[in-house]
Design a protein around this motif. Structure first.
Motif, short mmCIF file in Angstrom:
data_model
loop_
_atom_site.label_atom_id
_atom_site.label_comp_id
_atom_site.label_asym_id
_atom_site.label_seq_id
_atom_site.Cartn_x
_atom_site.Cartn_y
_atom_site.Cartn_z
N ARG A 183 11.09 -4.56 3.35
CA ARG A 183 9.98 -4.73 4.28
C ARG A 183 9.72 -3.41 5.01
O ARG A 183 10.66 -2.72 5.39
CB ARG A 183 10.31 -5.80 5.31
CG ARG A 183 10.35 -7.21 4.76
CD ARG A 183 8.97 -7.71 4.38
NE ARG A 183 8.10 -7.88 5.53
CZ ARG A 183 7.93 -9.02 6.18
NH1 ARG A 183 8.58 -10.10 5.82
NH2 ARG A 183 7.10 -9.09 7.20
N GLY A 190 5.64 4.22 7.57
CA GLY A 190 4.52 4.59 8.43
C GLY A 190 4.99 5.16 9.75
O GLY A 190 6.02 4.75 10.29
N CYS A 244 -4.22 5.59 8.74
CA CYS A 244 -4.99 4.68 9.58
C CYS A 244 -4.83 5.13 11.02
O CYS A 244 -4.28 6.22 11.26
CB CYS A 244 -4.50 3.23 9.40
SG CYS A 244 -2.74 3.02 9.73
N ARG A 295 0.81 -1.23 0.00
CA ARG A 295 0.00 0.00 0.00
C ARG A 295 0.84 1.27 0.00
O ARG A 295 0.47 2.25 -0.63
CB ARG A 295 -1.02 -0.03 1.13
CG ARG A 295 -0.53 0.39 2.49
CD ARG A 295 -1.61 0.17 3.54
NE ARG A 295 -1.59 -1.23 3.98
CZ ARG A 295 -2.64 -1.88 4.43
NH1 ARG A 295 -3.80 -1.30 4.50
NH2 ARG A 295 -2.51 -3.14 4.82
N ILE A 296 1.97 1.27 0.70
CA ILE A 296 2.77 2.50 0.73
C ILE A 296 3.35 2.78 -0.65
O ILE A 296 3.29 3.91 -1.14
CB ILE A 296 3.87 2.42 1.82
CG1 ILE A 296 3.21 2.54 3.20
CG2 ILE A 296 4.91 3.54 1.62
CD1 ILE A 296 4.17 2.57 4.36
N ASP A 306 -8.12 0.64 9.81
CA ASP A 306 -8.47 1.57 8.74
C ASP A 306 -9.99 1.61 8.63
O ASP A 306 -10.65 2.44 9.25
CB ASP A 306 -7.79 1.14 7.43
CG ASP A 306 -8.15 2.04 6.27
OD1 ASP A 306 -8.68 3.15 6.51
OD2 ASP A 306 -7.91 1.65 5.11
N ASN A 356 -13.02 -3.19 9.12
CA ASN A 356 -13.57 -4.46 8.61
C ASN A 356 -12.89 -5.67 9.22
O ASN A 356 -13.56 -6.67 9.52
CB ASN A 356 -13.45 -4.53 7.08
CG ASN A 356 -14.41 -3.56 6.40
OD1 ASN A 356 -15.39 -3.13 7.00
ND2 ASN A 356 -14.11 -3.22 5.15
N ASP A 375 -3.40 -2.60 17.38
CA ASP A 375 -3.13 -2.80 15.95
C ASP A 375 -3.63 -1.59 15.17
O ASP A 375 -4.31 -0.72 15.72
CB ASP A 375 -3.83 -4.07 15.46
CG ASP A 375 -3.32 -4.54 14.08
OD1 ASP A 375 -2.32 -3.97 13.58
OD2 ASP A 375 -3.94 -5.46 13.52
N GLU A 416 -5.46 -10.00 15.40
CA GLU A 416 -6.90 -10.17 15.64
C GLU A 416 -7.25 -11.55 16.18
O GLU A 416 -8.27 -11.75 16.82
CB GLU A 416 -7.70 -9.94 14.35
CG GLU A 416 -7.57 -8.53 13.77
CD GLU A 416 -6.34 -8.37 12.88
OE1 GLU A 416 -5.59 -9.35 12.68
OE2 GLU A 416 -6.13 -7.25 12.39
O1 PRT Z 1 3.04 -7.05 4.88
P1 PRT Z 1 4.39 -7.07 5.53
O2 PRT Z 1 4.49 -8.07 6.61
O3 PRT Z 1 5.55 -7.08 4.56
O4 PRT Z 1 4.61 -5.68 6.27
P2 PRT Z 1 3.48 -4.74 6.83
O5 PRT Z 1 2.24 -5.47 7.17
O6 PRT Z 1 4.12 -3.90 7.92
O7 PRT Z 1 3.27 -3.83 5.54
P3 PRT Z 1 1.91 -3.30 4.92
O8 PRT Z 1 2.25 -2.95 3.50
O9 PRT Z 1 0.78 -4.19 5.21
O10 PRT Z 1 1.69 -1.96 5.74
C1 PRT Z 1 2.64 -0.95 5.64
C2 PRT Z 1 2.13 0.30 6.34
O11 PRT Z 1 0.86 0.68 5.83
C3 PRT Z 1 1.92 0.21 7.84
O12 PRT Z 1 3.14 0.30 8.53
C4 PRT Z 1 1.03 1.43 8.07
O13 PRT Z 1 1.81 2.59 8.24
C5 PRT Z 1 0.22 1.52 6.76
N1 PRT Z 1 -1.17 1.09 6.91
C6 PRT Z 1 -2.23 1.88 6.65
C7 PRT Z 1 -1.64 -0.11 7.28
C8 PRT Z 1 -3.03 -0.03 7.28
N2 PRT Z 1 -3.38 1.22 6.87
C9 PRT Z 1 -3.82 -1.20 7.66
N3 PRT Z 1 -5.05 -1.13 7.68
N4 PRT Z 1 -1.01 -1.27 7.61
C10 PRT Z 1 -1.73 -2.34 7.93
N5 PRT Z 1 -3.11 -2.35 7.99
C11 PRT Z 1 -3.75 -3.65 8.38
C12 PRT Z 1 -3.98 -3.76 9.89
O14 PRT Z 1 -2.80 -4.23 10.53
C13 PRT Z 1 -5.12 -4.75 9.97
O15 PRT Z 1 -4.67 -6.08 9.82
O16 PRT Z 1 -5.02 -3.79 7.80
C14 PRT Z 1 -5.92 -4.39 8.74
C15 PRT Z 1 -6.97 -3.41 9.17
O17 PRT Z 1 -7.56 -2.79 8.07
P4 PRT Z 1 -9.12 -2.52 8.10
O18 PRT Z 1 -9.40 -1.70 6.87
O19 PRT Z 1 -9.80 -3.86 8.03
O20 PRT Z 1 -9.48 -1.77 9.37
#
Ligand code: PRT
Ligand code: MG
Length: 213
Positions: free
Chosen positions: A51, A70, A93, A10-11, A157, A160, A154, A141
């Motif tokens: 990562r 982030g 988020c 996403r970033i 966003d 969900n 955690d 979760e």
């Molecule tokens: O995936 P990987 O293990 O390589 O690394 P990562 O999980 O740290 O990376 P990535 O790409 O998933 O996330 C990178 C960055 O995106 C995070 O460090 C945050 O700064 C930013 N970011 C923004 C998020 C979210 N929004 C987010 N919603 N990172 C993760 N989430 C996950 C959250 O952890 C939860 O599992 O999404 C889920 C919640 O989303 P909702 O929409 O269901 O509420």
């Protein structure tokens, strides 16, 4: 040479329009290419794909002059050796405490599962509340569902993921967005190139904020 450390996912996706406005266009897509160093339209600018949690470390050690990461990751890392000149306003988020809708009343310390150990420790310390923290690397979760923890900390966003697992957001810890970070030594040694890119990205953020989503 300027190397920009960025994580895929996403970033990266949200970063691309900002980089393009700042005049940097990668020649490859990390989601389809296996390359870890991507060339761009500028011969002296490369993207280093790593990562998310490793971005501050690469920039701290000068393995990349700049990085996009982030605020959640920065709060865990501590920000040593880094400047944080720009809030890019992307990948937004919230860092939250979440738990089951109807929690049992406890006669012991709360147990919190999270990968955000430092932020969680600081949050509860500021409240003067003694908690036990269990370090996990993902899928937080799950922890309350199987009795590993009472609560989780955690990123949320849309909410969900929490809802799908019968959890609700309980307490807000911090608003999160992605930041541009710069190696402190590079800011001095490569000042002209670094500050030109920081300024261009700053203008890109302002332009993008002015446009309807
Ligand atoms: O995936 P990987 O293990 O390589 O690394 P990562 O999980 O740290 O990376 P990535 O790409 O998933 O996330 C990178 C960055 O995106 C995070 O460090 C945050 O700064 C930013 N970011 C923004 C998020 C979210 N929004 C987010 N919603 N990172 C993760 N989430 C996950 C959250 O952890 C939860 O599992 O999404 C889920 C919640 O989303 P909702 O929409 O269901 O509420
Ligand atoms: Mg992830």
């Amino acid at each position: 040479m300027l190397r920009i450390a960025v994580s895929k996912g996403r970033i990266f996706r949200e970063c691309i329009p900002l980089l393009a406005r700042a005049g940097v266009v990668p020649r490859d897509d990390p989601d389809t290419s296996r390359k870890l160093i991507l060339d761009t339209n500028q011969a002296d600018v490369k993207l280093v794909i790593i990562r998310a949690a490793d971005v501050p470390t690469y920039v701290q050690y000068g393995a990349a002059e700049l990085g996009v990461t982030g605020k959640d990751v920065l709060m865990e890392h501590g920000g040593e050796g880094l400047y944080e000149p720009l809030d890019l306003g992307i990948a937004r988020c919230r860092l939250m405490v979440a738990g089951p809708r109807r929690a049992a009343r406890l006669h012991r310390r709360l147990r919190i599962a999270t990968k955000y150990v430092q932020s969680t420790r600081r949050y509860y310390a500021a409240l003067g509340q003694q908690v036990e923290i269990v370090k996990l690397y993902g899928s937080m979760e799950l922890a309350p569902l199987v009795g590993l923890a009472d609560r989780i900390v955690d990123l949320v966003d849309t909410g969900n993921t929490l809802r799908a697992n019968g959890l609700v957001p309980l307490e807000h810890i911090a608003d999160i967005s992605s930041r541009l970070v710069v190696n402190k030594a590079a800011m001095k040694m490569k000042h002209a190139a670094v500050s030109a890119l920081v300024d261009a990205l700053g203008r890109a953020v302002e332009e993008q904020a002015q446009e309807p989503a």
